[in-house]
Design a protein around this motif. Structure first.
Motif, PDB file in Angstrom:
ATOM      1  N   ARG A  54      41.683  13.976 -14.362  1.00 10.13           N
ATOM      2  CA  ARG A  54      42.905  13.206 -14.637  1.00 10.13           C
ATOM      3  C   ARG A  54      42.739  12.417 -15.928  1.00 10.13           C
ATOM      4  N   HIS A  55      41.582  11.742 -16.086  1.00 12.08           N
ATOM      5  CA  HIS A  55      41.346  10.959 -17.302  1.00 12.08           C
ATOM      6  C   HIS A  55      41.242  11.866 -18.507  1.00 12.08           C
ATOM      7  N   ALA A  56      40.605  13.025 -18.342  1.00 13.34           N
ATOM      8  CA  ALA A  56      40.448  13.965 -19.450  1.00 13.34           C
ATOM      9  C   ALA A  56      41.801  14.444 -19.940  1.00 13.34           C
ATOM     10  N   MET A  57      42.779  14.526 -19.028  1.00 12.54           N
ATOM     11  CA  MET A  57      44.112  14.983 -19.404  1.00 12.54           C
ATOM     12  C   MET A  57      45.032  13.793 -19.704  1.00 12.54           C
ATOM     13  N   SER A  58      44.441  12.559 -19.864  1.00  7.81           N
ATOM     14  CA  SER A  58      45.215  11.352 -20.159  1.00  7.81           C
ATOM     15  C   SER A  58      46.280  11.076 -19.097  1.00  7.81           C
ATOM     16  N   PHE A  59      45.977  11.470 -17.852  1.00  5.88           N
ATOM     17  CA  PHE A  59      46.907  11.219 -16.751  1.00  5.88           C
ATOM     18  C   PHE A  59      46.693   9.780 -16.261  1.00  5.88           C
ATOM     19  N   PRO A  60      47.727   8.937 -16.254  1.00 10.91           N
ATOM     20  CA  PRO A  60      47.529   7.547 -15.819  1.00 10.91           C
ATOM     21  C   PRO A  60      47.155   7.475 -14.335  1.00 10.91           C
ATOM     22  N   CYS A  61      46.049   6.813 -14.061  1.00 10.97           N
ATOM     23  CA  CYS A  61      45.662   6.732 -12.649  1.00 10.97           C
ATOM     24  C   CYS A  61      45.236   5.341 -12.242  1.00 10.97           C
TER      25      CYS A  61
END
Ligand SMILES: [Zn+2]
Length: 62
Positions: A54-61
């Motif tokens: 998720r972080h690698a794809m800049s997905f806000p978590c």
């Protein structure tokens, strides 16, 4: 064999069977503990991997 000796022999046999059952129960318990520990460890690794993705794809978590 006298009646008394027979009773003692029966008691010893039962005690040996109980010890064997305790050993089997202990082995099963240990096996299940290791199985669940491995299962949770693997789930944690999978969770961390998904989290990193998720972080690698800049997905806000968080
Ligand atoms: Zn995160």
């Amino acid at each position: 064999m006298t009646k008394n000796a027979h009773a003692i022999a029966a008691t010893q046999t039962k005690a040996r069977i109980d010890a064997e059952l305790m050993g089997i129960a202990g082995a099963v318990l240990l096996g299940l503990t290791l199985l669940f520990a491995a299962g949770f460890a693997q789930a944690s690794v999978l969770h961390d991997t998904a989290h990193d993705m998720r972080h690698a794809m800049s997905f806000p978590c968080h």
